[in-house]
Structure formats: C-alpha cells, structure tokens
Design a protein around this motif. Structure first.
Motif, PDB file in Angstrom:
ATOM      1  N   GLN A  75       0.809  -1.223   0.000  1.00 17.65           N
ATOM      2  CA  GLN A  75       0.000   0.000   0.000  1.00 17.65           C
ATOM      3  C   GLN A  75       0.839   1.269   0.000  1.00 17.65           C
ATOM      4  OE1 GLN A  75      -3.190   0.168   2.834  1.00 17.65           O
ATOM      5  NE2 GLN A  75      -4.011  -1.823   2.278  1.00 17.65           N
ATOM      6  N   GLN A  76       2.047   1.212   0.562  1.00 13.49           N
ATOM      7  CA  GLN A  76       2.840   2.425   0.682  1.00 13.49           C
ATOM      8  C   GLN A  76       4.099   2.392  -0.183  1.00 13.49           C
ATOM      9  OE1 GLN A  76       1.618   4.984   2.413  1.00 13.49           O
ATOM     10  NE2 GLN A  76      -0.140   3.736   3.034  1.00 13.49           N
ATOM     11  N   LEU A  77       4.861   1.328  -0.065  1.00 14.83           N
ATOM     12  CA  LEU A  77       6.162   1.295  -0.731  1.00 14.83           C
ATOM     13  C   LEU A  77       6.070   0.954  -2.206  1.00 14.83           C
ATOM     14  CD1 LEU A  77       8.225  -0.542   2.042  1.00 14.83           C
ATOM     15  CD2 LEU A  77       8.351   1.881   1.427  1.00 14.83           C
ATOM     16  N   VAL A  78       5.261  -0.040  -2.548  1.00 12.67           N
ATOM     17  CA  VAL A  78       5.203  -0.517  -3.940  1.00 12.67           C
ATOM     18  C   VAL A  78       3.739  -0.684  -4.364  1.00 12.67           C
ATOM     19  CG1 VAL A  78       6.166  -2.159  -5.594  1.00 12.67           C
ATOM     20  CG2 VAL A  78       7.293  -1.838  -3.390  1.00 12.67           C
ATOM     21  N   PRO A  79       3.016   0.398  -4.551  1.00 15.66           N
ATOM     22  CA  PRO A  79       1.613   0.267  -4.981  1.00 15.66           C
ATOM     23  C   PRO A  79       1.478  -0.201  -6.434  1.00 15.66           C
ATOM     24  CG  PRO A  79       2.262   2.580  -4.877  1.00 15.66           C
ATOM     25  CD  PRO A  79       3.402   1.802  -4.302  1.00 15.66           C
ATOM     26  N   ASP A  80       2.549  -0.122  -7.223  1.00 14.56           N
ATOM     27  CA  ASP A  80       2.538  -0.590  -8.611  1.00 14.56           C
ATOM     28  C   ASP A  80       2.485  -2.114  -8.623  1.00 14.56           C
ATOM     29  OD1 ASP A  80       2.924  -1.250 -11.242  1.00 14.56           O
ATOM     30  OD2 ASP A  80       4.822  -0.140 -11.479  1.00 14.56           O
ATOM     31  N   ARG A  81       1.363  -2.667  -9.051  1.00 11.88           N
ATOM     32  CA  ARG A  81       1.164  -4.109  -8.992  1.00 11.88           C
ATOM     33  C   ARG A  81       2.029  -4.880 -10.003  1.00 11.88           C
ATOM     34  NH1 ARG A  81      -0.273  -2.936  -4.508  1.00 11.88           N
ATOM     35  NH2 ARG A  81      -2.436  -2.973  -3.804  1.00 11.88           N
ATOM     36  N   THR A  82       2.670  -4.186 -10.904  1.00 12.25           N
ATOM     37  CA  THR A  82       3.548  -4.875 -11.848  1.00 12.25           C
ATOM     38  C   THR A  82       4.957  -5.065 -11.283  1.00 12.25           C
ATOM     39  OG1 THR A  82       4.278  -2.813 -12.924  1.00 12.25           O
ATOM     40  CG2 THR A  82       2.274  -3.885 -13.773  1.00 12.25           C
ATOM     41  N   GLN A  83       5.251  -4.421 -10.165  1.00 12.00           N
ATOM     42  CA  GLN A  83       6.583  -4.504  -9.575  1.00 12.00           C
ATOM     43  C   GLN A  83       6.618  -5.571  -8.489  1.00 12.00           C
ATOM     44  OE1 GLN A  83       8.106  -0.780  -8.140  1.00 12.00           O
ATOM     45  NE2 GLN A  83       9.976  -1.674  -7.286  1.00 12.00           N
ATOM     46  N   ALA A  84       7.551  -6.495  -8.600  1.00 15.43           N
ATOM     47  CA  ALA A  84       7.674  -7.562  -7.606  1.00 15.43           C
ATOM     48  C   ALA A  84       8.257  -7.027  -6.305  1.00 15.43           C
ATOM     49  CB  ALA A  84       8.549  -8.684  -8.162  1.00 15.43           C
ATOM     50  N   LEU A  85       7.936  -7.696  -5.218  1.00 16.71           N
ATOM     51  CA  LEU A  85       8.387  -7.301  -3.888  1.00 16.71           C
ATOM     52  C   LEU A  85       9.602  -8.111  -3.491  1.00 16.71           C
ATOM     53  CD1 LEU A  85       4.771  -7.179  -2.617  1.00 16.71           C
ATOM     54  CD2 LEU A  85       6.277  -5.199  -2.686  1.00 16.71           C
ATOM     55  N   THR A  86      10.621  -7.429  -2.937  1.00 18.39           N
ATOM     56  CA  THR A  86      11.911  -8.034  -2.664  1.00 18.39           C
ATOM     57  C   THR A  86      12.231  -7.980  -1.172  1.00 18.39           C
ATOM     58  OG1 THR A  86      13.147  -5.965  -2.867  1.00 18.39           O
ATOM     59  CG2 THR A  86      12.685  -7.186  -4.912  1.00 18.39           C
ATOM     60  N   ALA A  87      13.357  -8.582  -0.799  1.00 20.36           N
ATOM     61  CA  ALA A  87      13.816  -8.525   0.591  1.00 20.36           C
ATOM     62  C   ALA A  87      14.092  -7.095   1.017  1.00 20.36           C
ATOM     63  CB  ALA A  87      15.064  -9.385   0.758  1.00 20.36           C
ATOM     64  N   ALA A  88      14.594  -6.278   0.087  1.00 19.82           N
ATOM     65  CA  ALA A  88      14.849  -4.875   0.418  1.00 19.82           C
ATOM     66  C   ALA A  88      13.554  -4.143   0.769  1.00 19.82           C
ATOM     67  CB  ALA A  88      15.555  -4.177  -0.749  1.00 19.82           C
ATOM     68  N   HIS A  89      12.471  -4.475   0.086  1.00 20.79           N
ATOM     69  CA  HIS A  89      11.175  -3.864   0.423  1.00 20.79           C
ATOM     70  C   HIS A  89      10.719  -4.291   1.818  1.00 20.79           C
ATOM     71  CE1 HIS A  89      10.590  -3.704  -4.176  1.00 20.79           C
ATOM     72  NE2 HIS A  89      10.816  -2.468  -3.745  1.00 20.79           N
ATOM     73  N   VAL A  90      10.977  -5.541   2.188  1.00 23.86           N
ATOM     74  CA  VAL A  90      10.627  -6.011   3.526  1.00 23.86           C
ATOM     75  C   VAL A  90      11.395  -5.205   4.577  1.00 23.86           C
ATOM     76  CG1 VAL A  90      10.622  -7.966   5.113  1.00 23.86           C
ATOM     77  CG2 VAL A  90      10.097  -8.326   2.687  1.00 23.86           C
ATOM     78  N   ASP A  91      12.699  -5.021   4.345  1.00 23.56           N
ATOM     79  CA  ASP A  91      13.507  -4.261   5.302  1.00 23.56           C
ATOM     80  C   ASP A  91      13.013  -2.823   5.413  1.00 23.56           C
ATOM     81  OD1 ASP A  91      15.055  -6.466   5.829  1.00 23.56           O
ATOM     82  OD2 ASP A  91      16.677  -5.894   4.473  1.00 23.56           O
ATOM     83  N   ALA A  92      12.634  -2.231   4.295  1.00 27.90           N
ATOM     84  CA  ALA A  92      12.115  -0.858   4.329  1.00 27.90           C
ATOM     85  C   ALA A  92      10.799  -0.799   5.092  1.00 27.90           C
ATOM     86  CB  ALA A  92      11.934  -0.338   2.902  1.00 27.90           C
ATOM     87  N   ALA A  93       9.943  -1.796   4.898  1.00 28.23           N
ATOM     88  CA  ALA A  93       8.673  -1.844   5.631  1.00 28.23           C
ATOM     89  C   ALA A  93       8.924  -2.013   7.120  1.00 28.23           C
ATOM     90  CB  ALA A  93       7.813  -2.992   5.103  1.00 28.23           C
ATOM     91  N   LYS A  94       9.926  -2.818   7.462  1.00 27.90           N
ATOM     92  CA  LYS A  94      10.283  -3.000   8.874  1.00 27.90           C
ATOM     93  C   LYS A  94      10.674  -1.679   9.509  1.00 27.90           C
ATOM     94  CE  LYS A  94      14.312  -3.800   9.878  1.00 27.90           C
ATOM     95  NZ  LYS A  94      15.539  -3.057  10.313  1.00 27.90           N
TER      96      LYS A  94
END
Length: 518
Positions: A258-277
């Motif tokens: 909802q916040q970091l990667v709202p673009d549904r065509t972009q895959a979610l990575t470990a870096a996104h998890v760390d940023a969400a943390k």
C-alpha cells in the motif's frame, strides 16, 4: 472489491487475506465432542478473536451445535460489582446472538435470579430451550477482575455437571494468560495461582505463529488477486523478521503493497521487507506501542535486562518468565534457552529503551563529519566523532537509560541511530550467557560490525574473549575489520572523559580491528 492485509480487528475472508483459522487449533473438534471446558490463551494480535469467531461460525453451520463467540471486555469497568458485570455480559451475549445465530438458537428471555446467580441461571435456561448443545466462547475473559471474575468462574463450575441438557455443553475461556494467572485484584496485583475455581478445564491451548510456508501461502493470496509477486527472498525475509507472528506478517505486507510498492507490476523483494520494517519501527503502531509500555514493569525488566546484557537470567520467578512469554515478548528456543520472540521485537525493545538517550543527544551544529563527499561513511572520522561524543556526553547520558545493565549500550546505539537516520540501518543481536551484544551498522554499501562487552567488578579483562567473538561475527558478515567496544563498569575507575581511548588490535584470525575502551 479487492481484499487487503488486515492489521486492525478480526479478519474475515470477504475483506481480508487470511489463512484457515482452525488449522492452528487441530485439537478443538475433539474437545467439543467430549463436552469439554477448556482455556485458549495466547499473546495479543495473534488471531485469537479471528480463530474463535471462525470456529463458532463453523460449529453452528455444521448443524450440531449452537456456538457463540462474545467479548467480556465491557465488563471490565464493573470492577468488583459482580452483579453489574454479569448483567453486562448477558447483554453482550444477547446482542451477539442476534447478530450471529438464527432465531431458533437465540437465548430466551433471561429469568430473574439472585445477584450471585444471574449468569448461571441465564445460561441454564438457554441450554434447556436450545435445540442444540451450546458452545460458548468467553473472549477477553481476563478483562474481568476481582469478585466479578470469581463469580463468573464459580457459576461456570457450578453448572458444569448439568451439561449439556441444563448448561452449555462446552465453554472456552479465551485471554492473554492461562486461568491460574487471571488477575483477581484491581491494579493488576494478585493472581488466582491455581485453576480453581475453574478446575474443570481439561486443556490449556495456545495459538502458534504461522510457519514459513503459511507466510508464503498468505502472500500468495495477494499475488492471486492482483498479480503482484512476493519473491521468495521477500517471504524469507518477512519470516526472519516476524518468525510468523500474524500481526507483524500482515503489517509488513500492508506497508509494502500500500505504501512502498503500490505498482502491482513490480515484484516485492527482501529490500522492500527491510524498508517496511523500518517504517513499522518508526511508527510504533498500537500493537508495538502496547508491548513497549510493558518494558518498565518489574516482572518484564527482570527477564529482559539480563537477556539484553547477555547475562544469565539467574533465579527468576517462574511466574515472571511465564508472564513475559504470555505477552509474546520471549519464547523458549529449540535448544531450551529463552530468546526474543522475533528479531523485529528485539529491534522495537532496544529502540524504545534508547528513546530518552536519543532525545537527549546534543544538536548537530554542522553536516555529519562521518560522511565523505560521495556520501559514503568515513570510518576514521566516525570513530573520532564517537570518541568525542562519548568523552563529552557519555557520563550524563548513562543516567537516561531505564535498564542500568545496558545503559552504555543504549547510549552508543542512540549515537549510531543518529548516523543511521541519514540513510542506513542498525541491527542488533544478543544471547543469554554470552556477555556480549553485536551491532551491525549498514549505510549504503558500507557495513560496520561492532562487538560490545562489559568489564564488571571481579571479572577479568574481556579483551581476548571479545576479539575472538568479534572474529566470528566478522567472518559471518564477510568483513575484514570492525570495532570491539569494552565498557568499563568496574568501581573506582577514572571519569569517562579520561579513560576513553581507541587502539588497534589483532584478532585470532589476523584481522586488524579497533578496540574502544570506554
């Protein structure tokens, strides 16, 4: 309407991504068949209410039972007024029945009864008229206190032998703690200390966290609905930070999609998890904030302070350990030792404990001296800045730390958080009985690993042990150098400003490292 990752209130399959609730309660069906009264206890925000509501709905839909879930929370304000508490519960039962049960299964008008028997009389009348055996889920039962709690428990025990024709066939008490630990006095002082007056229970169940594959299954639901993928590395990283704690699993995913990667065509990575943390840590949402409030409680401090300092727990009352486990802050590891429940809680706890030290840091008068023109860390200047900071501010800032045993650790971490806030992260590791804490400062492509040791009275210089431990830590991170920081807490030492020095040393494996004596 698309579904979403829920972090507020119970889940429902229409609106939310969720896993089958009963998967984590495989014993329940047999207990209902045996007309059992039992307890379900687990930490907050692990899905108890979601599981109970789902279970009640399935039992009723099976055609075998009339099952109802309701909350006892409204009865908390009644205190020791047991009559008012019972009337509040009965009102809540009727409202829930009108919402979730068909008319033929709802309770009849509750008969008049003495104040000591209001609940038992009402439940008996309902059981006698209901065409199916009654199953009742008393959620948040531990919100009740004192005489109100005792009255409810005694009436349930009193009607137990009349089941199923004259009293509910099964009763489930649900709360944060087991029945023996329910509070019986206002202000949280005093506990039952025994299952009596509910010694009719046959089991005390708890809800486990999600396993790794279940985190993947939950995240796959989002992929199936939207097409947005969670890469395997993202699932692995989410499980690492949360260890499957349901609220954290959902909260990380919610921040990502909802916040970091709202673009549904972009895959979610470990870096996104760390940023969400990092977002969760900075926001400290209600769930994390409620855990933080517990840290100054004596029973919690007795467990966490030695853990954070790397010391043995010593002679800790069993009730204190059980209490901190029930809060969900710690767990018993696979080897039998006590450890933090998950790495994300570990981060929250140390950040909360260091908040005062961080807020007390002197303001920066210029650009950070530890940054080079290209934005990377200058390790020599960072060392110089830390030594100057510690000599000038270390002594007064030690008094801001709420946990004395780790006061220097918290002040050092406050300084490093100032560094990390410019675009980096600070990670920590600690273990009971090792006498150490590991820190890892990551800033862009630069990584600084630190081993923290404390030199206490009647102990030998921890230099050799610390160099060996730092060696292993650096090897695990693939680094050639780092810092060993030794806090001298022995009596009669010179002031911090006079004794703080940095030197070079060789580790057993031949790495050249910096040794700070502070």
């Amino acid at each position: 309407m698309p579904r979403w990752f829920n972090t507020a209130g119970p889940c429902n399959p229409t609106d939310h991504y969720m896993l089958p609730a009963l998967r984590r309660l495989p014993q329940a069906e047999q207990l209902f068949d045996q007309k059992s009264y039992f307890v379900l206890h687990a930490p907050r925000q692990v899905g108890k209410t979601t599981a109970l509501r789902s279970l009640a709905g399935q039992l009723t839909a099976s055609g075998r039972y009339a099952a109802l879930h309701f909350s006892c929370e409204e009865g908390e304000v009644a205190g020791d007024d047991f009559a008012e508490a019972q009337r509040t519960l009965l009102s809540r039962i009727r409202r829930s029945a009108e919402l979730y049960l068909p008319s033929e299964l709802r309770p009849p008008p509750f008969p008049d009864a003495p104040d000591l028997q209001l609940l038992g009389t009402a439940l008996g009348a309902w059981a006698r008229e209901c065409p199916r055996p009654l199953v009742l889920f008393f959620d948040e039962i531990d919100a009740l206190r004192g005489q109100s709690l005792l009255s409810v428990l005694r009436q349930l025990r009193g009607g137990f032998h009349d089941r199923p024709e004259g009293f509910p066939s099964s009763v489930v008490l649900c709360g944060l703690r087991d029945v023996r630990d329910y509070k019986i006095a206002s202000g949280g002082q005093g506990h039952l200390g025994t299952s009596s007056p509910f010694n009719i229970k046959v089991e005390s169940l708890t809800l486990r966290n999600f396993i790794h594959d279940e985190v993947a299954e939950l995240y796959q639901q989002h992929t199936d609905d939207t097409g947005q993928r969670f890469l395997p590395e993202a699932v692995d990283r989410a499980f690492y930070w949360t260890q499957g704690q349901p609220w954290l699993v959902n909260a990380l995913a919610r921040q990502m999609v909802q916040q970091l990667v709202p673009d549904r065509t972009q895959a979610l990575t470990a870096a996104h998890v760390d940023a969400a943390k990092e977002i969760l840590l900075k926001r400290q949402d209600t769930h994390l904030d409620s855990l933080a409030e517990r840290l100054r409680e004596t029973r919690v401090r007795r467990i966490l302070e030695p853990m954070l300092a790397g010391l043995a727990l010593g002679d800790i009352p069993q009730d204190d350990l059980r209490f901190v486990q029930d809060l969900g802050l710690v767990r018993v590891g696979t080897t039998g030792g006590v450890e933090m429940a998950n790495p994300l809680y570990r981060e929250v706890i140390l950040r909360v404990l260091g908040n005062t030290a961080f807020a007390s840091l002197p303001p920066m008068q210029s650009a950070p001296p530890w940054l080079r023109a290209d934005g990377r860390l200058d390790m020599e200047r960072l060392m110089e800045a830390f030594l100057a900071f510690w000599r000038q501010h270390g002594q007064p800032l030690l008094g801001t730390a709420p946990y004395h045993e780790i006061a220097p650790h918290l002040v050092l971490m406050a300084f490093l958080h100032r560094v990390a806030n410019g675009g980096g992260t600070l990670e920590r590791e600690y273990a009971i009985g090792t006498g150490r804490m590991d820190l890892c400062l990551r800033y862009g492509s630069d990584t600084l690993a630190m081993e923290l040791k404390v030199w206490r009275d009647e102990e030998k210089d921890p230099l050799d042990e610390g160099l060996a431990q730092l060696d292993r830590y650096l090897a695990g991170l693939g680094l050639d150098t780092g810092w060993l920081v030794i806090f001298d807490r022995r009596s009669g030492q010179p002031p911090i400003a006079e004794r703080t020095v940095a030197t070079r040393a060789q580790t057993p494996a031949g790495r050249t490292v910096s040794v700070v004596r502070a």
